[in-house]
Design a protein around this motif. Sequence first.
Motif, mmCIF file in Angstrom:
data_model
loop_
_atom_site.group_PDB
_atom_site.id
_atom_site.type_symbol
_atom_site.label_atom_id
_atom_site.label_comp_id
_atom_site.label_asym_id
_atom_site.label_seq_id
_atom_site.Cartn_x
_atom_site.Cartn_y
_atom_site.Cartn_z
ATOM 1 N N ASN A 41 8.855 0.046 -5.642
ATOM 2 C CA ASN A 41 9.367 0.310 -4.293
ATOM 3 C C ASN A 41 8.247 0.557 -3.297
ATOM 4 O O ASN A 41 8.250 0.022 -2.197
ATOM 5 N N GLU A 45 7.425 -1.586 -0.015
ATOM 6 C CA GLU A 45 7.486 -0.962 1.312
ATOM 7 C C GLU A 45 6.157 -1.086 2.046
ATOM 8 O O GLU A 45 6.117 -1.203 3.266
ATOM 9 N N THR A 48 5.476 -4.975 3.227
ATOM 10 C CA THR A 48 6.208 -5.527 4.373
ATOM 11 C C THR A 48 5.424 -5.376 5.690
ATOM 12 O O THR A 48 5.165 -6.383 6.352
ATOM 13 N N LEU A 88 4.790 5.980 6.552
ATOM 14 C CA LEU A 88 5.104 5.798 5.142
ATOM 15 C C LEU A 88 4.087 6.546 4.272
ATOM 16 O O LEU A 88 4.439 7.241 3.319
ATOM 17 N N PHE A 205 13.703 6.215 -1.289
ATOM 18 C CA PHE A 205 13.857 4.840 -0.801
ATOM 19 C C PHE A 205 15.300 4.346 -0.785
ATOM 20 O O PHE A 205 15.540 3.173 -0.543
ATOM 21 N N ARG A 210 19.342 -1.138 4.708
ATOM 22 C CA ARG A 210 17.895 -1.233 4.700
ATOM 23 C C ARG A 210 17.343 -1.729 6.046
ATOM 24 O O ARG A 210 16.412 -1.152 6.598
ATOM 25 N N ARG A 214 14.933 0.411 8.607
ATOM 26 C CA ARG A 214 13.589 -0.090 8.914
ATOM 27 C C ARG A 214 13.394 -0.256 10.398
ATOM 28 O O ARG A 214 12.388 0.120 10.964
ATOM 29 N N THR A 219 11.696 5.562 6.760
ATOM 30 C CA THR A 219 10.916 5.233 5.567
ATOM 31 C C THR A 219 11.782 5.263 4.315
ATOM 32 O O THR A 219 11.356 4.807 3.260
#
Length: 257
Positions: A41, A45, A48, A88, A205, A210, A214, A219
């Motif tokens: 995860n 994250e 991206t 993050l 997460f 999602r 985002r 986060t």
Amino acid sequence: IDVYGAPVIGKHEQWHGIVIVAHDITELKRLEGIRRDFVANVSHELRTPVTSIKGFSETLLDGAYVDQSALLSFLEIIHKESNRLEMLIQDLLELSRIEREGFQVDAQPTEMDALIETAAERIQGRLEEKNISLKLELQPVLVQGDANRLIQVMINLLINAITYSGAGTAITVRLFEKDGEAVTEVEDQGIGIAASELPRLFERFYRVDRARSRNQGGTGLGLSIVKHLIEAHHGKVEVRSEVGKGTTFTIYLPLAR
Ligand code: ADP
């Protein structure tokens, strides 16, 4: 189960029997699985925003910088994605700190009403941006807590309430004593959460939507941090929600000794 067997043979080679050792490794396997999911995860994250920063900066370097409007809009994206990365990393560091075994908060007699007001001041800008009103119905309550950590908890819950509510709605925070505990409720009139999502809500997460999270700069770690911090205070968090109506998070904390 992990099984290991061995014959037991005496001094004069006589056969005594067999020793079998069985270890229940279900829990170990489960923890290993959680750790692996977490690493996957985190990598996802982190990748991206990095992919986006890399792509847009390369396009600019390849010549797009001569176009003023492309330059500006790409720089804005790069800036936004760098902020995401920073948040993050901050949340990950915070989570790893508070999840460590033996983590303790510095609990002192603390005015819960005052720290809720501090948290409210810090999110004033976001409330105004979205034209959401905040009602505080606070009784003076002294908890045994770490003020800075509890402000963090309140900010996380308030930002979520704002993020998942429509413009023009209201958020209400109530604070009172009940059955020897301090009870704080954060109630919004937002999109709500389906009952089937509630059990996983506090997982790292985990997000119901999602893309929406985002987009709003979430986060997916905020509620895990809340849960760990409240548990470190020997308190607990509960959530009640109805889709389309709103959500209420309730925190129970011990009163000051
Ligand atoms: P995020 O950064 O995605 O907001 P959180 O851990 O704070 O992460 O919350 C996890 C998920 O729980 C969110 O993505 C959202 O789907 C849901 N959620 C949290 N608070 C609320 C709320 N007040 N109303 C509706 N959904 C919420």
